[in-house]
Scaffold this motif. Structure first.
Motif, PDB file in Angstrom:
ATOM      1  N   ALA A  55     -27.903   8.524  32.394  1.00 34.07           N
ATOM      2  CA  ALA A  55     -27.699   7.871  31.102  1.00 34.07           C
ATOM      3  C   ALA A  55     -26.305   8.140  30.548  1.00 34.07           C
ATOM      4  CB  ALA A  55     -28.759   8.349  30.108  1.00 34.07           C
ATOM      5  N   GLU A  59     -24.675   4.606  30.399  1.00 35.04           N
ATOM      6  CA  GLU A  59     -24.790   4.072  29.043  1.00 35.04           C
ATOM      7  C   GLU A  59     -23.657   4.551  28.136  1.00 35.04           C
ATOM      8  OE1 GLU A  59     -26.443   1.729  26.041  1.00 35.04           O
ATOM      9  OE2 GLU A  59     -26.978   1.835  28.173  1.00 35.04           O
ATOM     10  N   LEU A  60     -23.260   5.811  28.283  1.00 37.73           N
ATOM     11  CA  LEU A  60     -22.231   6.377  27.412  1.00 37.73           C
ATOM     12  C   LEU A  60     -20.849   6.365  28.063  1.00 37.73           C
ATOM     13  CD1 LEU A  60     -24.891   7.338  26.041  1.00 37.73           C
ATOM     14  CD2 LEU A  60     -23.693   9.447  25.428  1.00 37.73           C
ATOM     15  N   HIS A 138     -20.369   8.796  20.521  1.00 38.06           N
ATOM     16  CA  HIS A 138     -21.815   8.682  20.686  1.00 38.06           C
ATOM     17  C   HIS A 138     -22.505   9.901  20.090  1.00 38.06           C
ATOM     18  CE1 HIS A 138     -21.342   5.393  23.644  1.00 38.06           C
ATOM     19  NE2 HIS A 138     -20.284   6.084  24.049  1.00 38.06           N
ATOM     20  N   VAL A 140     -26.420  11.469  20.268  1.00 36.47           N
ATOM     21  CA  VAL A 140     -27.739  11.383  20.895  1.00 36.47           C
ATOM     22  C   VAL A 140     -28.665  12.332  20.157  1.00 36.47           C
ATOM     23  CG1 VAL A 140     -29.055  11.602  23.030  1.00 36.47           C
ATOM     24  CG2 VAL A 140     -26.641  10.888  23.112  1.00 36.47           C
ATOM     25  N   HIS A 158     -28.035   7.100  19.624  1.00 38.80           N
ATOM     26  CA  HIS A 158     -29.026   6.906  20.675  1.00 38.80           C
ATOM     27  C   HIS A 158     -30.198   7.865  20.445  1.00 38.80           C
ATOM     28  CE1 HIS A 158     -25.747   5.006  23.133  1.00 38.80           C
ATOM     29  NE2 HIS A 158     -25.017   5.928  22.525  1.00 38.80           N
ATOM     30  N   GLU A 159     -31.387   7.430  20.789  1.00 35.01           N
ATOM     31  CA  GLU A 159     -32.549   8.308  20.813  1.00 35.01           C
ATOM     32  C   GLU A 159     -32.632   8.954  22.192  1.00 35.01           C
ATOM     33  OE1 GLU A 159     -34.675   9.280  18.546  1.00 35.01           O
ATOM     34  OE2 GLU A 159     -33.808   8.062  16.928  1.00 35.01           O
ATOM     35  N   TYR A 160     -32.743  10.263  22.237  1.00 30.60           N
ATOM     36  CA  TYR A 160     -32.727  10.993  23.503  1.00 30.60           C
ATOM     37  C   TYR A 160     -33.783  10.465  24.474  1.00 30.60           C
ATOM     38  CZ  TYR A 160     -32.554  15.072  26.649  1.00 30.60           C
ATOM     39  OH  TYR A 160     -32.430  15.887  27.749  1.00 30.60           O
ATOM     40  N   ASP A 162     -35.489   7.644  24.468  1.00 27.74           N
ATOM     41  CA  ASP A 162     -35.242   6.248  24.851  1.00 27.74           C
ATOM     42  C   ASP A 162     -34.082   6.159  25.844  1.00 27.74           C
ATOM     43  OD1 ASP A 162     -37.262   5.536  23.122  1.00 27.74           O
ATOM     44  OD2 ASP A 162     -35.920   4.894  21.510  1.00 27.74           O
ATOM     45  N   LEU A 163     -33.091   7.014  25.653  1.00 23.77           N
ATOM     46  CA  LEU A 163     -31.896   6.971  26.491  1.00 23.77           C
ATOM     47  C   LEU A 163     -32.210   7.315  27.944  1.00 23.77           C
ATOM     48  CD1 LEU A 163     -28.756   6.583  26.334  1.00 23.77           C
ATOM     49  CD2 LEU A 163     -28.612   9.074  26.073  1.00 23.77           C
ATOM     50  N   ARG A 167     -34.619   5.892  33.621  1.00 25.12           N
ATOM     51  CA  ARG A 167     -33.416   6.153  34.415  1.00 25.12           C
ATOM     52  C   ARG A 167     -33.814   6.731  35.778  1.00 25.12           C
ATOM     53  NH1 ARG A 167     -29.037   3.670  31.786  1.00 25.12           N
ATOM     54  NH2 ARG A 167     -29.472   3.839  29.538  1.00 25.12           N
TER      55      ARG A 167
END
Length: 314
Positions: A55, A59-60, A138, A140, A158-160, A162-163, A167
């Motif tokens: 993630a 994502e980040l 970001h 988290v 971000h929600e941990y 959900d992130l 994955r």
């Protein structure tokens, strides 16, 4: 003449892989203040750390040796970050939540942290600082807390859970130079601006071996260690890494650091070892003197950060 023995880098990645496979059934128990604490095996923590690494990269956009900060209590998610961030080649930067706001701002800006992983209960501390943290792109958030405090921030939130959800549980871990940076800690600003110390993968690996020696803590996979010393305080004296090397179970107090909940978790979870500064033990001693609890499981206590008073030893 050089030896003919295998020569492999001593990295945090190898500690992670060893712990999640050889000691996969060992557990991290995180106190929640509710009837049942959160329990995760090392195998599960390793898989989630792998998902977090994916993630952070996908994502980040974390790559290279960028810094990822944590503003967290001692808990399973913090251990996941401990392994994910250095193993992917980035640098873990633990933030001392006890420091004044102006020192935290200076430290984050000096380290040029790109992301912060924060426990929801610590958002009241982080949110006012974000306007002064231009490098943080970001945030988290893990665990319960008031997300509305982040309204208006320029950083992506971000929600941990959900992130990391969905994955991959595999990662093409890079072959890192063992001398490369794995983690950073900063001093307080008692003599000028705070100073940063950068730990190498090699130093963490060797320190983990030393922690596990009989002359040091000498714990095994039959032990449970109550890790009260904060993960932002010199890497919790090396315990999160040492436990994955040897399979020591961890009991994490999260934000419940007061004497009464500590006494309760010792009585209920039966750790054989604990690590904390003298003030923690002084408070616990006063608590159990006034309200006796069964602490008979405790066989060894590691005290650091300040000299232990002889009266407390007795």
């Amino acid at each position: 003449m050089l030896s003919t023995m295998q020569d492999v880098p001593l990295t945090v990645t190898r500690i992670l892989q060893h712990g999640m496979t050889i000691h996969g059934t060992s557990q991290i128990t995180t106190w929640t203040g509710e009837a049942e604490p959160q329990r995760r095996t090392f195998a599960e923590v390793g898989r989630r750390a792998t998902q977090l690494a994916n993630a952070l990269r996908d994502e980040l956009g974390i790559d290279g040796d960028q810094r990822v900060a944590t503003l967290m209590w001692n808990n399973a998610e913090h251990v996941e970050a401990y392994f994910a961030i250095p193993s992917m080649g980035a640098v873990l930067h633990t933030l001392n939540l006890r420091l004044p706001a102006e020192q935290l701002v200076w430290i984050v800006n000096h380290a040029a942290d790109r992301a912060v992983i924060v426990n929801g209960s610590l958002l009241p501390l982080l949110a006012p600082l974000l306007p002064h943290l231009p490098t943080v792109e970001h945030v988290v958030v893990a665990g319960p807390g008031d997300r509305s405090l982040l309204t208006g921030t320029d950083a992506r939130v971000h929600e941990y859970e959900d992130l990391i959800a969905g994955r991959p549980t595999t990662y093409d871990w890079p072959e890192l130079d063992e001398r490369s940076a794995a983690a950073m800690c900063y001093t307080s600003g008692t003599t000028g601006d705070p100073k940063g110390v950068v730990y190498s993968h090699r130093s963490i690996y060797l320190h983990s071996m030393q922690v596990n020696m009989a002359e040091s803590m000498g714990l095994t996979d039959r032990d449970t260690s109550l890790v009260v010393v904060p993960q932002f305080h010199v890497n919790a004296w090396g315990l999160p890494h040492a436990t994955f090397m040897t399979g020591i179970n961890m009991l994490m107090p999260d934000r419940f650091l007061q004497p009464a909940p500590l006494a309760e978790m010792i009585e209920r979870e039966r750790p054989s070892h604990a690590a904390a500064v003298p003030t923690i033990w002084q408070g616990l001693l006063a608590e159990v003197t006034a309200n006796p609890r069964d602490l008979s499981s405790m066989k060894q206590v590691t005290i650091g950060g300040a000299a232990c008073p002889p009266s407390l030893m007795e």
